[in-house]
Design an enzyme around this catalytic site. Sequence first.
Site: not given
Ligand code: IMP
Length: 177
Positions: A98-99, A102, A151, A164
């Site tokens: 995963e990238d 969050d 962010f 990207r």
């Molecule tokens: P989560 O479900 O809130 O953990 O979100 C995960 C997804 O939200 C990641 O795979 C990203 O695609 C997106 N995301 C969360 N934070 C960021 C950020 O700072 N920049 C860009 N995408 C983010």
Amino acid sequence: MNNSSLRVLISDQAIAARVAELGKQISADYPDGDLVLVGILKGAFIFVADLARSIQRPVRMDFMGISSYGKGKTTSGEVKVTKDLDASIEGANVIIVEDIVDTGVTLSYLIGLLHNRKPRSIRIAALLDKPERRLRPVQVAYTGFTIPDEFVVGYGLDYAEDYRGLKDVCVLYDSAA
Ligand code: IMP
């Protein structure tokens, strides 16, 4: 986009060095057995490509498309599978790549989904972790960098599909946000 500015948070050299370390660690942790890297589209596409090349043992690759953010900077809380795996993961060691973690909503949903398919094991590799924002507990076995609650874009991560292709991970300041 007119009022946006970028600040480099993690340089491409620092990313390359850390990804090489993660690759070594993963190679040592999985001396045998099938290993499948499941890249989460679209944000992890660059990370998974670099990670696969730094793992010194055979790996299979598969991808899942997930959408939870829409066009904004905050999660909708709703996770939608837009592309499923091509192959079975039954009996395989799986690393979800995963990238960024969050809130943890996406990964906790995914872990549940993939557990039902009876893999031998599942771990998570995430380039970035924003622990301050966590709503659901997720255990990340391989973390690239822990970052503050800002962010970020670049190295695969986007804002409304832009940025990207940046080599570095950058903080995006957007006065319109
Ligand atoms: P989560 O479900 O809130 O953990 O979100 C995960 C997804 O939200 C990641 O795979 C990203 O695609 C997106 N995301 C969360 N934070 C960021 C950020 O700072 N920049 C860009 N995408 C983010």
